[in-house]
Design a protein around this motif. Sequence first.
Motif, PDB file in Angstrom:
ATOM      1  N   GLU A 167     -58.278  26.960   6.619  1.00  0.00           N
ATOM      2  CA  GLU A 167     -59.313  25.986   7.335  1.00  0.00           C
ATOM      3  C   GLU A 167     -60.452  27.110   7.895  1.00  0.00           C
ATOM      4  O   GLU A 167     -61.386  26.183   8.386  1.00  0.00           O
ATOM      5  CB  GLU A 167     -58.528  25.269   8.583  1.00  0.00           C
ATOM      6  CG  GLU A 167     -57.963  23.775   7.895  1.00  0.00           C
ATOM      7  CD  GLU A 167     -56.483  24.286   7.705  1.00  0.00           C
ATOM      8  OE1 GLU A 167     -55.875  25.253   8.282  1.00  0.00           O
ATOM      9  OE2 GLU A 167     -55.917  23.849   6.710  1.00  0.00           O
ATOM     10  N   VAL A 214     -63.954  28.134   7.459  1.00  0.00           N
ATOM     11  CA  VAL A 214     -64.938  28.031   6.695  1.00  0.00           C
ATOM     12  C   VAL A 214     -66.028  29.472   6.963  1.00  0.00           C
ATOM     13  O   VAL A 214     -66.495  29.742   5.912  1.00  0.00           O
ATOM     14  CB  VAL A 214     -65.932  26.700   7.211  1.00  0.00           C
ATOM     15  CG1 VAL A 214     -67.028  26.465   6.549  1.00  0.00           C
ATOM     16  CG2 VAL A 214     -64.897  25.662   6.979  1.00  0.00           C
ATOM     17  N   VAL A 263     -66.572  20.307  10.369  1.00  0.00           N
ATOM     18  CA  VAL A 263     -66.284  21.719  10.703  1.00  0.00           C
ATOM     19  C   VAL A 263     -66.330  21.712  12.030  1.00  0.00           C
ATOM     20  O   VAL A 263     -67.309  21.253  12.958  1.00  0.00           O
ATOM     21  CB  VAL A 263     -67.435  22.611  10.207  1.00  0.00           C
ATOM     22  CG1 VAL A 263     -67.255  24.115  10.519  1.00  0.00           C
ATOM     23  CG2 VAL A 263     -67.478  22.643   8.749  1.00  0.00           C
ATOM     24  N   SER A 307     -62.544  24.093   9.225  1.00  0.00           N
ATOM     25  CA  SER A 307     -62.471  22.824   8.571  1.00  0.00           C
ATOM     26  C   SER A 307     -61.748  21.832   8.829  1.00  0.00           C
ATOM     27  O   SER A 307     -60.455  22.143   9.145  1.00  0.00           O
ATOM     28  CB  SER A 307     -62.340  23.212   6.779  1.00  0.00           C
ATOM     29  OG  SER A 307     -62.408  21.771   6.173  1.00  0.00           O
TER      30      SER A 307
END
Length: 486
Positions: free
Chosen positions: A101, A103, A145, A167
């Motif tokens: 997750e 980003v 995000v 994310s």
Amino acid sequence: MSQSESGNLAILLPKTANKSSGFTHTLRFRLMLSVALVHVVLMGIFVAVAVREQSDKIQAELYSRGRSLVALTAVASTNALLTEDLGALAEIIHRVKSQPEVVYCEIIDSRGRVLGTTYPERLGKVLPLLAAQSEHFPLPPGDHVLDLQERIRIADQTIGIVTIGLSTVRMDSALAKTWRDGLFFILTALIVGSGAAWVLSLVTTRGLRNMMEAASKISQGNLDVRVPANSQDEVGMLATAFNHMVASLKQASEDAAQEHERRNQAERLACVGEMSAMIAHEIRNPLSAIINSVNLLGGDTLNQEDRSQVISILNNESGRLSRILGDFLEFAKMRESQLTRANLKVLIEEIANMLYQDHQAGKRLRLAIHCAPDAQMAVFDHDQMRQVLWNLMLNALQSMPEGGELSVMTRRAGEKIMVHIADTGCGIAPDFQKEIIKPFVSSRKGGTGLGLAIVQRILVQHGTQLSIKSTQHVGTEVSFQLNGIH
């Protein structure tokens, strides 16, 4: 039970619901809807609470993991940031980026220069932070995000800032799937609840349906119908009370029918006695004249001229007696009307022509016939209507012995054809107008008093009645209506 009794029952009893009425208006539908709505509301609340709890749990886990990751990154990059070891910082950035997750990850020094980042074009430059401040749930619409920041401190002095973006797409997908599953469960609850409500409504309304069908039969005159009262609930108690009511109604109906029959019998006897007295009174004079004439003819004292007068009296009184008996039989044995479509104008003109040619007033009479084009075809019994028009028009002519005007008019009034017969004769006294249609009541000497009574009975069989308007020394107008034809 007579037809009149059954007709009264049809009025007294409530009518059952029309079968063509919508199912949505029934008690069964309302019961089904109530149960189904309860299922849907309860399941909707359960799903909403479950999704809310799961959402809070996932968001808390993601936020906690992000805080831990950004704190560890800040600790791990302290020495490299002091020495501006870009290789070590890049290695740290790479390890953080490989976490689920994540980003982006970025490390800047106290001067705002980017020393480590997942975006190579930002490296070594003095640029604003990717996120102005840390974010918390819920995120703004369209933002997927979660941005987290952690200051890098040495002895309460900030030497840099670590920013990590996580994310929320996987989290959003999981929540969306939970909502879809919840909607599926709601739909399933609606189907199951509707089925359960249908079964419950059948059980609950079966007794009411039986009572509705029984009420329909009772309204048609069947008082032998009963409703099964098998249950011990309120519907069963209502069915028992309904059966007691029908039994009482049947007993009352039988008592009323017996009383009605006794009254009819008494009225028939009284009517027979009254009519017998009237007939005896009417035939006494012609019968006495006939007896006297026969006695005179049996003697030898009459000459030829007197004998001829006696024979004339005998013929006249015999004819009068025959007319009285004929009118009485016509009144007493009135046949049922055979209604057909026929031309009313043709019948009126035929009768008017016959009366005009035969009546003694002859040319002193003026006939005026006006039949509107849309008021000529009607529904009636041809022979009976001939008798009605003949009697009414003959009465009008007989009220004008010195001549006058007879007018016959037909006009349309909605679905009905109105027939008006007016004369310019002597008229009828006001206190005599209500009595003139009764049997054996006549204002004309020698009349039997049955003509208008017969007319009234025929018109009643045609679904109408005679209306009389009269002014003495001015004239009389009688009218009635028939069913018209378009």
